[in-house]
Design a protein around this motif. Structure first.
Motif, PDB file in Angstrom:
ATOM      1  N   TRP A 282      20.688  14.901  51.433  1.00  0.00           N
ATOM      2  CA  TRP A 282      21.348  15.129  52.724  1.00  0.00           C
ATOM      3  C   TRP A 282      22.609  15.971  52.532  1.00  0.00           C
ATOM      4  O   TRP A 282      22.860  16.919  53.288  1.00  0.00           O
ATOM      5  N   SER A 283      23.407  15.638  51.514  1.00  0.00           N
ATOM      6  CA  SER A 283      24.644  16.376  51.267  1.00  0.00           C
ATOM      7  C   SER A 283      24.351  17.838  50.963  1.00  0.00           C
ATOM      8  O   SER A 283      25.035  18.741  51.473  1.00  0.00           O
ATOM      9  N   TYR A 284      23.335  18.088  50.153  1.00  0.00           N
ATOM     10  CA  TYR A 284      22.945  19.461  49.816  1.00  0.00           C
ATOM     11  C   TYR A 284      22.475  20.216  51.056  1.00  0.00           C
ATOM     12  O   TYR A 284      22.893  21.351  51.307  1.00  0.00           O
ATOM     13  N   ASN A 285      21.611  19.599  51.846  1.00  0.00           N
ATOM     14  CA  ASN A 285      21.057  20.275  53.021  1.00  0.00           C
ATOM     15  C   ASN A 285      22.101  20.533  54.101  1.00  0.00           C
ATOM     16  O   ASN A 285      21.942  21.435  54.930  1.00  0.00           O
ATOM     17  N   ASN A 286      23.174  19.750  54.123  1.00  0.00           N
ATOM     18  CA  ASN A 286      24.204  19.886  55.157  1.00  0.00           C
ATOM     19  C   ASN A 286      25.505  20.491  54.630  1.00  0.00           C
ATOM     20  O   ASN A 286      26.509  20.514  55.341  1.00  0.00           O
ATOM     21  N   ALA A 287      25.484  20.997  53.397  1.00  0.00           N
ATOM     22  CA  ALA A 287      26.721  21.440  52.750  1.00  0.00           C
ATOM     23  C   ALA A 287      27.400  22.595  53.479  1.00  0.00           C
ATOM     24  O   ALA A 287      28.632  22.637  53.582  1.00  0.00           O
ATOM     25  N   ILE A 288      26.637  23.557  53.991  1.00  0.00           N
ATOM     26  CA  ILE A 288      27.252  24.705  54.668  1.00  0.00           C
ATOM     27  C   ILE A 288      27.996  24.248  55.920  1.00  0.00           C
ATOM     28  O   ILE A 288      29.125  24.677  56.185  1.00  0.00           O
ATOM     29  N   LYS A 289      27.392  23.353  56.678  1.00  0.00           N
ATOM     30  CA  LYS A 289      28.071  22.806  57.855  1.00  0.00           C
ATOM     31  C   LYS A 289      29.300  22.002  57.437  1.00  0.00           C
ATOM     32  O   LYS A 289      30.375  22.118  58.047  1.00  0.00           O
ATOM     33  N   THR A 290      29.164  21.193  56.395  1.00  0.00           N
ATOM     34  CA  THR A 290      30.284  20.376  55.933  1.00  0.00           C
ATOM     35  C   THR A 290      31.474  21.240  55.545  1.00  0.00           C
ATOM     36  O   THR A 290      32.614  20.974  55.943  1.00  0.00           O
ATOM     37  N   LEU A 291      31.226  22.303  54.786  1.00  0.00           N
ATOM     38  CA  LEU A 291      32.315  23.159  54.311  1.00  0.00           C
ATOM     39  C   LEU A 291      32.971  23.923  55.455  1.00  0.00           C
ATOM     40  O   LEU A 291      34.200  24.035  55.526  1.00  0.00           O
ATOM     41  N   ASN A 292      32.174  24.451  56.374  1.00  0.00           N
ATOM     42  CA  ASN A 292      32.754  25.181  57.503  1.00  0.00           C
ATOM     43  C   ASN A 292      33.481  24.257  58.473  1.00  0.00           C
ATOM     44  O   ASN A 292      34.523  24.620  59.028  1.00  0.00           O
ATOM     45  N   ASP A 293      32.939  23.058  58.680  1.00  0.00           N
ATOM     46  CA  ASP A 293      33.628  22.090  59.541  1.00  0.00           C
ATOM     47  C   ASP A 293      34.985  21.723  58.957  1.00  0.00           C
ATOM     48  O   ASP A 293      35.975  21.576  59.687  1.00  0.00           O
ATOM     49  N   GLU A 294      35.036  21.567  57.642  1.00  0.00           N
ATOM     50  CA  GLU A 294      36.298  21.217  56.991  1.00  0.00           C
ATOM     51  C   GLU A 294      37.299  22.365  57.120  1.00  0.00           C
ATOM     52  O   GLU A 294      38.486  22.142  57.390  1.00  0.00           O
ATOM     53  N   ALA A 295      36.834  23.602  56.945  1.00  0.00           N
ATOM     54  CA  ALA A 295      37.722  24.759  57.090  1.00  0.00           C
ATOM     55  C   ALA A 295      38.258  24.866  58.515  1.00  0.00           C
ATOM     56  O   ALA A 295      39.416  25.246  58.733  1.00  0.00           O
ATOM     57  N   SER A 296      37.426  24.505  59.497  1.00  0.00           N
ATOM     58  CA  SER A 296      37.825  24.611  60.903  1.00  0.00           C
ATOM     59  C   SER A 296      39.023  23.735  61.240  1.00  0.00           C
ATOM     60  O   SER A 296      39.766  24.021  62.186  1.00  0.00           O
ATOM     61  N   LYS A 297      39.230  22.678  60.475  1.00  0.00           N
ATOM     62  CA  LYS A 297      40.356  21.782  60.734  1.00  0.00           C
ATOM     63  C   LYS A 297      41.696  22.494  60.557  1.00  0.00           C
ATOM     64  O   LYS A 297      42.710  22.060  61.099  1.00  0.00           O
ATOM     65  N   TYR A 298      41.709  23.579  59.801  1.00  0.00           N
ATOM     66  CA  TYR A 298      42.955  24.287  59.508  1.00  0.00           C
ATOM     67  C   TYR A 298      43.210  25.435  60.484  1.00  0.00           C
ATOM     68  O   TYR A 298      44.227  26.117  60.382  1.00  0.00           O
TER      69      TYR A 298
END
Length: 338
Positions: free
Chosen positions: A176-192
Motif C-alpha cells: 500500500w505504501s509503495y502504491n500510494n507513495a507519489i500521493k503521500t509525497l506530494n500531499d506532504e509537500a503541499s503542507k508547506y
C-alpha cells in the motif's frame, strides 16, 4: 506625544499646508506623520487615503499590509512606507515572469537561475532557486529539505482497512505504501504551500504538469504500480544548475517509481537522491529504499526497508506576486511580496 506644537495632532494639521512645498519624499513623510490616530498608531488605510487625497499626481499599490508603495506619475519615482513610518526610495522590479528566468548558458549563477527566499505556510524562510519559467509560469525549488517522510510497512498513512489489501500481513502494508507513495509525497509537500505566494507545492521528481500522475498496475499480477519517468525532467534541470545533491549529502525523495532485477527477484522502490547516514526505524544506515521485493514466480516475497528520507518541495509562484527587495544572488536573494 499627541498634543502641543510638536505633537502628532499638530503635525497632522500642518501636513496638508506643507505638502505643496516639500519634495517627493518629504511630501510622503508629512502625510505619514499626519496619519497617526489618537492612540499614536499608524494605520495603513489612513496612510494610503491621506497620500492619495493630499498629494497630486501619485498612485499607490493599495496594500493592506505595510510596506505601502507610492509612485509619482510624472517622474516615475516610487517610494515605500514601512510600519515604523520610514519612507525609502523603492526599487521597481519587473514582473516575476520577466525577472525569474532560467538561462543555462549564462556566465554567472544568478543569470542562470536567480535565488529566491520563500516563506512557507509555517513561517519558515526557505532559500530556493528558479527551476522553471515556462511561458511565465515560475517554479522554484528548495535548496534544502523541510522534513522527513517515512515509507514502507510502518508508513503512518496506511489506513486501517482498504479494499484489495490484507493489512494483517506486513507485506500488504508495504505494498500500500509503495502504491500510494507519489500521493503521500506530494500531499506532504503541499503542507508547506503558502497560498499568498504560490498556488501549488509538489515533491521534487513529480511530473511537472501533473504531480499526481501515476503509472498503471503491472508487477506481481498487477498489484504493484510500474516504473515511471516522472523525475527525469526535474533531475536534468537540477543537474544543469548543479543543485542535484544537497551540500550535506542527505538523502531526499523523488516522487517517482523504478525498479531493477536481482538474481531471483525484482526490486520495486521509490527513487531518491543522496547517500550517507539517515536514521530510520530499522537501521542507522540506509543506502537504498526497496519497499517490495517480488520473486520471479510472481509471489510477493517480503518488504525490505522502512526508509525515512527528506522532503524537497517545489513551489509554483502566483503570477501577480512582486519582488520586494534583493538582487537574486545567493547572499541577497529576491524577497517575495504578495
Amino acid at each position: 506625544m499627541l498634543s502641543g506644537d510638536n505633537g502628532i495632532l499638530q503635525k497632522a494639521a500642518d501636513a496638508k499646508t506643507n505638502t505643496e512645498k516639500a519634495n517627493e519624499k518629504e511630501q510622503i513623510q508629512l502625510e505619514v506623520l499626519g496619519s497617526y490616530n489618537k492612540s499614536g498608531e499608524l494605520e495603513i488605510s489612513t496612510v494610503n487615503s491621506n497620500i492619495k487625497n493630499n498629494i497630486t499626481g501619485v498612485t499607490t499599490d493599495d496594500a493592506t499590509k505595510f510596506p505601502l508603495t507610492v509612485t509619482y506619475i510624472s517622474s516615475g519615482n516610487s517610494y515605500t512606507v514601512d510600519e515604523d513610518a520610514t519612507v525609502e526610495k523603492a526599487i521597481i522590479y519587473p514582473p516575476i515572469s520577466e525577472l525569474l528566468n532560467v538561462n543555462l548558458s549564462a556566465p554567472t549563477e544568478v543569470e542562470k537561475s536567480p535565488y529566491v527566499q520563500y516563506v512557507d505556510s509555517f513561517g519558515n524562510n526557505i532559500l530556493c532557486r528558479v527551476l522553471y519559467n515556462n511561458s511565465g509560469t515560475v517554479e522554484i525549488v528548495a535548496l534544502d529539505c523541510v522534513g522527513r517522510v517515512l515509507l514502507g510497512y510502518m508508513d503512518p498513512k496506511i489506513p486501517n482497512s482498504e479494499n484489495g489489501y490484507d493489512f494483517s500481513k506486513t507485506i500488504e502494508k508495504a505494498r500500500w505504501s509503495y502504491n500510494n507513495a507519489i500521493k503521500t509525497l506530494n500531499d506532504e509537500a503541499s503542507k508547506y504551500n503558502n497560498s499568498t505566494l504560490s498556488d501549488r507545492a509538489r515533491c521534487i521528481g513529480s511530473n511537472y504538469q501533473n504531480p499526481y500522475k501515476e503509472s498503471s498496475m503491472s508487477g506481481w499480477n498487477r498489484k504493484l504500480k510500474g516504473e515511471d519517468s516522472n523525475s527525469s525532467q526535474d533531475e536534468q534541470r537540477l543537474n544543469a544548475l548543479n543543485e542535484y545533491n544537497l551540500k550535506n549529502n542527505e538523502i531526499y525523495w523523488l516522487s517517482s517509481r523504478t525498479g531493477y532485477a536481482g538474481a531471483d527477484e525484482y526490486f520495486h522502490y521509490i527513487r531518491c537522491v543522496g547517500e550517507g547516514v539517515d536514521l530510520s526505524p530499522q537501521s542507522d544506515f540506509v543506502s537504498f529504499d526497496d519497499l517490495c521485493i517480488v520473486e520471479y514466480g510472481d509471489s510477493l516475497n517480503y518488504n525490505y526497508q522502512n526508509p525515512m528520507f527528506k522532503l524537497r518541495p517545489v513551489f509554483r509562484l502566483l503570477p501577480d506576486i512582486k519582488i520586494k527587495s534583493g538582487d537574486g544572488s545567493y547572499d541577497n536573494p529576491y524577497i517575495l511580496k504578495p
